[in-house]
Enzyme design. Structure first.
Site, PDB file in Angstrom:
ATOM      1  N   ARG A  15      96.616  91.353  26.353  1.00  0.00           N
ATOM      2  CA  ARG A  15      97.146  92.368  26.699  1.00  0.00           C
ATOM      3  C   ARG A  15      97.788  93.026  25.504  1.00  0.00           C
ATOM      4  NH1 ARG A  15     100.899  89.457  31.189  1.00  0.00           N
ATOM      5  NH2 ARG A  15     100.724  87.891  29.615  1.00  0.00           N
ATOM      6  N   LYS A  75     104.193  89.106  25.074  1.00  0.00           N
ATOM      7  CA  LYS A  75     104.536  87.820  25.189  1.00  0.00           C
ATOM      8  C   LYS A  75     105.630  87.567  24.181  1.00  0.00           C
ATOM      9  CE  LYS A  75     102.865  84.979  27.065  1.00  0.00           C
ATOM     10  NZ  LYS A  75     102.935  84.510  28.519  1.00  0.00           N
ATOM     11  N   TYR A  94     108.488  89.878  27.391  1.00  0.00           N
ATOM     12  CA  TYR A  94     108.726  88.651  28.098  1.00  0.00           C
ATOM     13  C   TYR A  94     109.449  87.842  26.997  1.00  0.00           C
ATOM     14  CZ  TYR A  94     106.208  90.231  31.936  1.00  0.00           C
ATOM     15  OH  TYR A  94     105.517  91.091  33.126  1.00  0.00           O
ATOM     16  N   HIS A  96     110.991  84.425  28.294  1.00  0.00           N
ATOM     17  CA  HIS A  96     111.355  83.077  28.832  1.00  0.00           C
ATOM     18  C   HIS A  96     112.180  82.118  28.204  1.00  0.00           C
ATOM     19  CE1 HIS A  96     109.040  84.227  32.154  1.00  0.00           C
ATOM     20  NE2 HIS A  96     107.965  85.044  31.474  1.00  0.00           N
ATOM     21  N   GLU A 118     111.621  89.782  32.048  1.00  0.00           N
ATOM     22  CA  GLU A 118     111.649  88.861  33.355  1.00  0.00           C
ATOM     23  C   GLU A 118     113.063  88.773  33.924  1.00  0.00           C
ATOM     24  OE1 GLU A 118     111.060  87.863  30.327  1.00  0.00           O
ATOM     25  OE2 GLU A 118     112.354  86.075  29.710  1.00  0.00           O
ATOM     26  N   VAL A 267      99.668  78.979  41.947  1.00  0.00           N
ATOM     27  CA  VAL A 267     100.189  80.038  41.227  1.00  0.00           C
ATOM     28  C   VAL A 267     101.606  79.408  40.648  1.00  0.00           C
ATOM     29  CG1 VAL A 267     100.306  82.373  41.069  1.00  0.00           C
ATOM     30  CG2 VAL A 267      98.700  81.345  42.643  1.00  0.00           C
ATOM     31  N   ILE A 269     102.785  77.283  39.169  1.00  0.00           N
ATOM     32  CA  ILE A 269     102.657  75.914  38.055  1.00  0.00           C
ATOM     33  C   ILE A 269     103.425  76.564  36.837  1.00  0.00           C
ATOM     34  CG2 ILE A 269     100.365  77.305  36.877  1.00  0.00           C
ATOM     35  CD1 ILE A 269     101.222  73.589  37.416  1.00  0.00           C
ATOM     36  N   ASP A 270     103.826  77.843  36.679  1.00  0.00           N
ATOM     37  CA  ASP A 270     104.651  78.464  35.433  1.00  0.00           C
ATOM     38  C   ASP A 270     106.107  77.885  35.892  1.00  0.00           C
ATOM     39  OD1 ASP A 270     104.975  80.191  37.715  1.00  0.00           O
ATOM     40  OD2 ASP A 270     105.099  81.892  36.418  1.00  0.00           O
ATOM     41  N   MET A 301      97.508  83.253  34.587  1.00  0.00           N
ATOM     42  CA  MET A 301      96.389  83.896  35.574  1.00  0.00           C
ATOM     43  C   MET A 301      96.403  85.304  34.909  1.00  0.00           C
ATOM     44  SD  MET A 301      97.152  82.214  38.975  1.00  0.00           S
ATOM     45  CE  MET A 301      95.636  82.846  39.828  1.00  0.00           C
TER      46      MET A 301
HETATM   47  N1  LIG Z   1     100.363  81.465  37.128  1.00  0.00           N
HETATM   48  C1  LIG Z   1     100.539  82.713  36.853  1.00  0.00           C
HETATM   49  O1  LIG Z   1      99.869  83.122  35.965  1.00  0.00           O
HETATM   50  C2  LIG Z   1     101.649  83.266  37.589  1.00  0.00           C
HETATM   51  C3  LIG Z   1     101.916  84.700  37.511  1.00  0.00           C
HETATM   52  C4  LIG Z   1     102.717  85.522  38.121  1.00  0.00           C
HETATM   53  C5  LIG Z   1     103.480  84.651  38.978  1.00  0.00           C
HETATM   54  N2  LIG Z   1     103.597  83.533  38.925  1.00  0.00           N
HETATM   55  C6  LIG Z   1     104.655  82.490  39.858  1.00  0.00           C
HETATM   56  O2  LIG Z   1     104.542  82.616  41.000  1.00  0.00           O
HETATM   57  C7  LIG Z   1     105.398  82.077  41.837  1.00  0.00           C
HETATM   58  C8  LIG Z   1     105.487  83.210  43.020  1.00  0.00           C
HETATM   59  O3  LIG Z   1     106.161  84.431  42.416  1.00  0.00           O
HETATM   60  P1  LIG Z   1     106.396  85.574  43.422  1.00  0.00           P
HETATM   61  O4  LIG Z   1     106.729  86.783  42.479  1.00  0.00           O
HETATM   62  O5  LIG Z   1     105.565  85.658  44.622  1.00  0.00           O
HETATM   63  O6  LIG Z   1     108.015  85.383  44.005  1.00  0.00           O
HETATM   64  P2  LIG Z   1     108.707  85.891  45.185  1.00  0.00           P
HETATM   65  O7  LIG Z   1     110.117  85.678  44.917  1.00  0.00           O
HETATM   66  O8  LIG Z   1     108.340  87.122  45.340  1.00  0.00           O
HETATM   67  O9  LIG Z   1     108.185  85.008  46.215  1.00  0.00           O
HETATM   68  C9  LIG Z   1     108.484  83.665  46.509  1.00  0.00           C
HETATM   69  C10 LIG Z   1     108.565  83.336  47.857  1.00  0.00           C
HETATM   70  O10 LIG Z   1     108.595  81.877  48.201  1.00  0.00           O
HETATM   71  C11 LIG Z   1     109.377  81.670  49.275  1.00  0.00           C
HETATM   72  N3  LIG Z   1     109.816  80.226  49.411  1.00  0.00           N
HETATM   73  C12 LIG Z   1     110.542  79.881  48.817  1.00  0.00           C
HETATM   74  N4  LIG Z   1     110.492  78.390  48.838  1.00  0.00           N
HETATM   75  C13 LIG Z   1     109.807  78.287  50.057  1.00  0.00           C
HETATM   76  C14 LIG Z   1     109.131  76.873  50.546  1.00  0.00           C
HETATM   77  N5  LIG Z   1     109.557  75.919  50.572  1.00  0.00           N
HETATM   78  N6  LIG Z   1     108.138  77.503  51.567  1.00  0.00           N
HETATM   79  C15 LIG Z   1     107.411  78.568  51.859  1.00  0.00           C
HETATM   80  N7  LIG Z   1     108.132  79.761  51.109  1.00  0.00           N
HETATM   81  C16 LIG Z   1     109.032  79.557  50.253  1.00  0.00           C
HETATM   82  C17 LIG Z   1     110.345  82.635  49.061  1.00  0.00           C
HETATM   83  O11 LIG Z   1     111.265  82.973  50.371  1.00  0.00           O
HETATM   84  C18 LIG Z   1     109.820  83.930  48.813  1.00  0.00           C
HETATM   85  O12 LIG Z   1     109.420  84.952  49.637  1.00  0.00           O
HETATM   86  C19 LIG Z   1     106.403  82.173  41.071  1.00  0.00           C
HETATM   87  O13 LIG Z   1     106.800  80.684  40.465  1.00  0.00           O
HETATM   88  C20 LIG Z   1     105.774  82.999  39.616  1.00  0.00           C
HETATM   89  O14 LIG Z   1     106.526  82.704  38.415  1.00  0.00           O
HETATM   90  C21 LIG Z   1     102.595  82.629  38.292  1.00  0.00           C
END
Ligand SMILES: NC(=O)c1ccc[n+]([C@@H]2O[C@H](COP(=O)([O-])OP(=O)(O)OC[C@H]3O[C@@H](n4cnc5c(N)ncnc54)[C@H](O)[C@@H]3O)[C@@H](O)[C@H]2O)c1
Length: 372
Positions: A15, A75, A94, A96, A118, A267, A269-270, A301
């Site tokens: 990126r 990053k 970002y 972190h 973030e 997802v 996992i971070d 991702m």
């Molecule tokens: N792997 C990647 O490349 C990547 C990229 C972007 C985001 N992420 C990660 O994805 C995750 C979600 O991000 P987001 O932006 O959707 O967050 P978000 O805050 O918009 O949504 C998270 C949701 O999870 C719900 N929640 C919490 N505990 C729960 C449970 N036990 N059961 C069901 N729902 C529950 C919350 O109420 C909330 O609605 C984060 O950890 C973020 O860092 C990872």
């Protein structure tokens, strides 16, 4: 202001901090933009695209860091970049920092003003500079799952949407925030049968309204998770409890009871992962199998689609970056949401969770910016 865009050097990062679209806006606002040669290649924007707009192309990162008053990246800076940061220079990217004491120390020692994407907030309590990457990851989660279900990829040989007369795959999304909603939209679009499990009742109501009956919504209790996961072909883990490690919503014991060769896409996992058997993977080797269940746990991702991700990120960062370029650190005096992004200010940690996580002294952004 002189704004600098170095080429990203973290492994597998393609990126770019400013796309040509954004550079044009900075130039129109009267700023000077320096772009390191090759910075935009990963999204198909060569030096000529930037130069044609009026950006100055410079050969090395050293030159960008030496001349620019603000550095815009994607990053967190890498060790070779730490040494190039200067006192009073604004770093907008970002970061972190909480799990990264070495980087925090380097930024403190540099005397720079580090604003982390973030932790910038919005009026609805959201994180507007994280949301675009969650949108990308949510949508990609279903593409990844669809691929992992193919026989050629070692999967069970199922098409997400089925065909007339053949049932579609069952997709279960745990966590109905940004990632979960975008995953559900993709899965619905492909014709899958979709259930979202979410803990927040107001969010469940919104989801119910948003999908107009096309998605089943369920409260995320242990019993409901058990029932849904055991009948699923795909489970997308998209939970987040801000500032905490992801809760473990699928245990190892459940895997043996699941349909063979179902796919878990973690997802979250971070944030440590929300399935007990998750461990981070890379785009080169994105999946592995435990107890006959396929796991996809890529921690970055959006890196798979740097063009889409860079454009989406730039749309979100642009207003904040332009404010910083126009007013310097004073922009954070005038905008409380941008001020939330201030993590390190001229040698002092100004983000409470970062200070707490690293055991470092904390000074409020308010007082660091002379507002007290
Ligand atoms: N792997 C990647 O490349 C990547 C990229 C972007 C985001 N992420 C990660 O994805 C995750 C979600 O991000 P987001 O932006 O959707 O967050 P978000 O805050 O918009 O949504 C998270 C949701 O999870 C719900 N929640 C919490 N505990 C729960 C449970 N036990 N059961 C069901 N729902 C529950 C919350 O109420 C909330 O609605 C984060 O950890 C973020 O860092 C990872």
């Amino acid at each position: 202001m002189r704004v600098g865009v170095p080429k990203e050097i973290k492994v597998q990062e393609h990126r770019v901090g400013l796309t040509p679209m954004a550079v044009r806006e900075y130039l129109a606002a009267g700023h000077e933009v320096l772009v390191q040669s090759g910075a935009g290649l990963g999204i198909g924007a060569g030096d000529a695209a930037y130069a044609a707009l009026g950006a100055r192309i410079v050969p090395s990162a050293a030159e960008v860091f030496a001349v620019a008053e603000m550095i815009v990246k994607v990053k967190e800076p890498q060790p070779t970049e730490w040494k190039m940061l200067r006192a009073g220079q604004i770093l907008f990217t970002y970061l972190h920092l909480a799990p990264d004491p070495e980087q925090a120390r380097a930024l403190i020692d540099s005397g720079c003003i580090a604003v982390a994407y973030e932790t910038v907030t919005d009026e609805r309590g959201g994180l507007p500079l994280l949301a675009p990457m969650s949108e990308v990851a949510g949508r990609l989660a279903i593409e990844a799952a669809g691929f992992a279900l193919r026989k050629s990829a070692g999967g069970k040989g199922l098409l997400l949407g089925g065909v007339p007369g053949v049932l579609p795959a069952r997709v279960v999304v745990i966590g109905g925030g940004v990632v979960g909603t975008h995953a559900a939209r993709m899965a619905v679009g492909l014709g899958a049968e979709v259930t979202i499990l979410e803990r927040a009742l107001p969010r469940l109501r919104q989801l119910d309204e948003m999908f107009q009956g096309r998605v089943r919504t369920r409260f995320s209790s242990a019993a409901n998770i058990d029932e849904e996961v055991l009948a699923a072909d795909v489970v997308v883990g998209a939970v987040l409890i801000p500032g905490a490690s992801a809760p473990r919503v699928v245990t190892r014991g459940m895997l043996a009871q699941m349909r063979p060769l179902s796919v878990l896409v973690d997802v979250s996992i971070d944030q440590g992962g929300c399935f007990e058997t998750s461990r981070p993977t890379t785009h080169d080797a994105p999946t592995y199998v435990v107890d006959n269940i396929v796991h996809y746990c890529v921690a970055n991702m959006p890196g798979a689609v740097p063009a889409t991700s860079s454009h989406a990120l730039n749309h979100a960062t642009l207003p904040f970056g332009l404010a910083l370029a126009a007013q310097g650190e004073r922009a954070m005096v005038h905008d409380a949401h941008l001020r939330q992004g201030l993590n390190i200010h001229r040698g002092r940690v100004t983000c409470a969770p970062v200070a707490l996580a690293l055991g470092l002294p904390f000074v409020s952004a308010h007082s660091a910016l002379g507002m007290a």
